[in-house]
Design a protein around this motif. Sequence first.
Motif, short mmCIF file in Angstrom:
data_model
loop_
_atom_site.label_atom_id
_atom_site.label_comp_id
_atom_site.label_asym_id
_atom_site.label_seq_id
_atom_site.Cartn_x
_atom_site.Cartn_y
_atom_site.Cartn_z
N THR A 68 54.77 -23.69 -69.06
CA THR A 68 54.43 -23.73 -70.48
C THR A 68 52.91 -23.92 -70.62
N GLU A 73 50.08 -28.06 -75.07
CA GLU A 73 50.04 -27.95 -76.53
C GLU A 73 48.62 -27.93 -77.07
N LEU A 110 47.26 -24.29 -76.95
CA LEU A 110 47.92 -23.20 -77.68
C LEU A 110 47.07 -22.63 -78.83
N ASN A 143 55.09 -21.22 -76.79
CA ASN A 143 55.97 -21.80 -75.78
C ASN A 143 57.44 -21.65 -76.18
N ASN A 163 61.35 -23.54 -71.69
CA ASN A 163 60.60 -23.80 -70.46
C ASN A 163 59.95 -22.48 -70.06
N SER A 164 59.17 -21.95 -70.99
CA SER A 164 58.63 -20.61 -70.79
C SER A 164 57.43 -20.39 -71.70
N VAL A 165 56.72 -19.31 -71.41
CA VAL A 165 55.66 -18.83 -72.30
C VAL A 165 56.09 -17.45 -72.80
#
Length: 255
Positions: free
Chosen positions: A191, A194, A197, A241, A244-246
């Motif tokens: 990820t 935060e 992002l 995000n 459990n990924s982008v």
Amino acid sequence: AGDEVQMLADTLDDLYQQIRESYGQLEEKNRELAEENKRQEIFLLASSHQLMTPIAAGLLLVDGMMGQIGKYKDTGRYLPKVKEELLSMSKIVEDILYLNRCADNIQLQQVDIKQLLEERILAYQVVLGDRRIGVELIQNQGLTVYTDEMMALQIIDNLLSNGAKYTPEGGYMEIALCSDGRVRIENFGVTVPEELLPHILEPFVSGSHGKETGGARSQGLGLYIASYYAKKLGIHFEVFNGENSVVAELWFPDS
């Protein structure tokens, strides 16, 4: 006399409207010019800064091997690392030149996005295989759009390159052509922090991965270039995000 006054008033009103329109067009042109100047300034400064890292690393490796210093005596092991640094520099320069060459030469045509995806996935098979990353292309339907093929390919290539680079070894990528015309590229097991992002589409975003992968993260030009081309082509582009990924999503206009 009254009619003449009214005609004069109407003429002045028309002239005022024309001046306002011309002023608005001039303001828009100035905004575009300022944006272009800012892009070129960012690229010049950021690329110069980014090139210093592989240059310094390459020089260190070469000096060590030439001086037969410690572990660098093993030239068979460290020459490939020099090549990696040179390739990294080459990719940065290539991205900059390509962006500046194509940005103002848009050629619209019918483009099969599914075919572009299949071609680029095939091109990354060696890299993906070396890192044992699985890729699945899910298609609910084909997707043909009216866009610039080279720019669309560059967007997809940068997104796949990012996925191949940042998906953990042994991980998994999923690429979907959705029924609503979206293209969704999702790499699992990582990820974006935060705090990064909001800046993920800026050039050379740096920070740290989450605990899934560890180590430093240097985003480079990939997402910035993809974002720039998407804006040029009117494609909505977003990175966020997942569980459990982008996830990177593209919405092509009139798809």
